[in-house]
Design a protein around this motif. Structure first.
Motif, PDB file in Angstrom:
ATOM      1  N   ALA A  10       0.680  -1.243  -0.107  1.00 19.07           N
ATOM      2  CA  ALA A  10       0.084   0.016   0.102  1.00 19.07           C
ATOM      3  C   ALA A  10       1.041   1.321  -0.062  1.00 19.07           C
ATOM      4  O   ALA A  10       2.092   1.133   0.580  1.00 19.07           O
ATOM      5  N   PRO A  11       0.433   2.593  -0.661  1.00 21.65           N
ATOM      6  CA  PRO A  11       1.138   3.420  -0.688  1.00 21.65           C
ATOM      7  C   PRO A  11       1.519   4.239   0.538  1.00 21.65           C
ATOM      8  O   PRO A  11       2.703   4.948   0.594  1.00 21.65           O
ATOM      9  N   GLU A  12       0.619   3.941   1.577  1.00 18.37           N
ATOM     10  CA  GLU A  12       0.882   4.769   2.884  1.00 18.37           C
ATOM     11  C   GLU A  12       0.178   3.989   3.866  1.00 18.37           C
ATOM     12  O   GLU A  12      -0.623   3.148   3.687  1.00 18.37           O
ATOM     13  N   PRO A  13       0.631   4.001   4.900  1.00 10.95           N
ATOM     14  CA  PRO A  13      -0.142   3.157   6.013  1.00 10.95           C
ATOM     15  C   PRO A  13      -1.705   3.171   6.168  1.00 10.95           C
ATOM     16  O   PRO A  13      -2.173   2.196   6.846  1.00 10.95           O
ATOM     17  N   ALA A  14      -2.309   4.377   5.894  1.00 15.21           N
ATOM     18  CA  ALA A  14      -3.839   4.305   5.929  1.00 15.21           C
ATOM     19  C   ALA A  14      -4.179   3.137   5.324  1.00 15.21           C
ATOM     20  O   ALA A  14      -5.495   2.928   5.491  1.00 15.21           O
ATOM     21  N   TYR A  15      -3.743   2.764   3.873  1.00 14.45           N
ATOM     22  CA  TYR A  15      -4.323   1.731   3.278  1.00 14.45           C
ATOM     23  C   TYR A  15      -4.048   0.519   3.625  1.00 14.45           C
ATOM     24  O   TYR A  15      -4.116  -0.547   2.919  1.00 14.45           O
TER      25      TYR A  15
END
Length: 408
Positions: free
Chosen positions: A164-169
């Motif tokens: 995922a491109p960033e932790p939120a995903y």
């Protein structure tokens, strides 16, 4: 359909009951007649067991893992790009499997490799077009927006999509990886069996429709196997649709409609909806000797009883029909309508939440299509309002049933 599915490979409760009764029936009065009865029962039983080819697990998605709302066009497109990349990643990885590995993975004895390759190629074209549509509003800092101008570029991008491109995903990515691996196997399994076992995975020509021909963000609601007894799930669903100012196409069984007529007028029951044929009874129209009579009888009854609600469409039970049936349907003035998004709402292992999450992920992935529900079960009238709420403001178009098929 009592406890069975419109998907190839499901062993219906009705079929099990019929086979069981055939074995128990002590009608023969002579040894020859007894053996004949046993042989006939065995043929019925093993023919039905042949339908028990479906996957042991079907894909479910936890939409709560997606960190943002979908109720804007940009929000819908962002989530759509993510689902496309996740599915394309699994699709690309599957291409490295040889026939033996793919056969084992799909739990089959043999596969139609040409059929699998044909469906894969079609999926790459559809995914590539969908990704471009979902990327039109991409800004410099938008997630999941790396460019991919064609199918080859999307494949390269998808192969690299392993985080995922960033932790939120992160939570979404873990769930989506599982979902799309299982969903891909569902589709490849159907492709591997086609055309030895026909299904919705492919058409036999341009006369057949499956919803993939619809414009972007347009979806058609369809419901199979009804009607239920008066006051049952069909009525609850119809009430729900009318409350939300929606219509839908109901593919009904002639036998069930005939029973329903004793308690309620079909014309009044389906007022404002579209009604089409699902055959006289729920049998495979690829192997049933009376399949033509089934289509003719059911269509005639539906037209006579529903009047203006009747539409000249036919959906084959399990999606199974004969490869050479096109001319018959043209002579009848009837078109075969399959589906492109399967809710799996008939499946007892699927909760309403499972159905909802699966459908929303597939709507984001395919961005258009004909959705398969079953109005005799109790999940559709819960799932439809939830889908409407989730996509409100996203410019999703719920197609009027009278407008399908669209003029060409």
């Amino acid at each position: 359909m009592q406890g069975s599915s419109d998907r190839d490979g499901r062993y219906s409760t009705q079929a099990r009951t019929s086979a069981s009764r055939a074995w128990r029936r002590p009608r023969a009065t002579s040894p020859a007649a007894g053996w004949s009865a046993l042989i006939a029962a065995a043929v019925l039983l093993f023919a039905n067991v042949a339908n028990a080819a479906g996957p042991a697990v079907v894909a479910t998605a936890d939409r709560a893992t997606w960190p943002q709302p979908l109720n804007t066009p940009a929000g819908f497109d962002r989530a759509s790009r993510a689902e496309i990349l996740a599915f394309a990643h699994e699709l690309a990885l599957s291409e490295s499997l040889d026939d033996a590995a793919l056969t084992q993975r799909l739990n089959l004895k043999q596969i139609d490799r040409a059929g699998v390759d044909r469906i894969r190629a079609r999926y790459w074209q559809r995914l590539s077009g969908n990704y471009r549509l979902a990327s039109r509003g991409c800004g410099a800092r938008e997630a999941f927006c790396a460019p991919a101008a064609d199918a080859a570029a999307l494949r390269r991008l998808a192969l690299a999509f392993d985080a995922a491109p960033e932790p939120a995903y992160a939570a979404w990515y873990a769930d989506a990886t599982r979902f799309h691996r299982i969903y891909l196997d569902e589709q490849l399994r159907l492709a591997a069996l086609f055309a030895r076992v026909s299904s919705e995975i492919d058409t036999y020509g341009s006369d057949e429709l499956d919803g993939s021909e619809l414009p972007d963000r347009r979806f058609l609601l369809t419901f199979d196997d009804g009607p239920s007894a008066a006051g049952g799930n069909t009525d609850k669903l119809l009430q729900t649709l009318r409350a939300h100012k929606l219509d839908a196409t109901f593919f009904v069984l002639g036998q069930s409609l005939q029973q329903r007529m004793k308690a309620a007028s079909p014309a009044q029951t389906y007022a404002g909806m579209c009604v089409a044929s699902h055959g006289w009874e729920h049998q495979s129209h690829a192997r049933w000797p009376q399949w033509q009579d089934s289509v003719i009888r059911s269509s005639a009854l539906i037209k006579a009883q529903t009047g203006a609600a009747y539409v000249p469409l036919f959906r084959p039970p399990y999606g199974q029909r004969r490869a050479d049936s096109g001319e018959f349907f043209r002579q009848q003035g009837v078109r075969v309508v399959l589906w492109s998004i399967d809710s799996q709402d008939w499946n007892a292992k699927m909760s309403p939440a499972d159905v909802q999450g699966r459908l929303l992920s597939l709507m984001l992935l395919w961005r258009r299509g004909t959705i398969l529900f079953h109005d005799v079960h109790d999940k559709a009238w819960v799932a439809v309002p939830w889908l409407l709420k989730q996509t409100q403001g996203a410019r999703v178009d719920w197609m009027g049933c009278k407008d399908y098929p669209e003029a060409r």
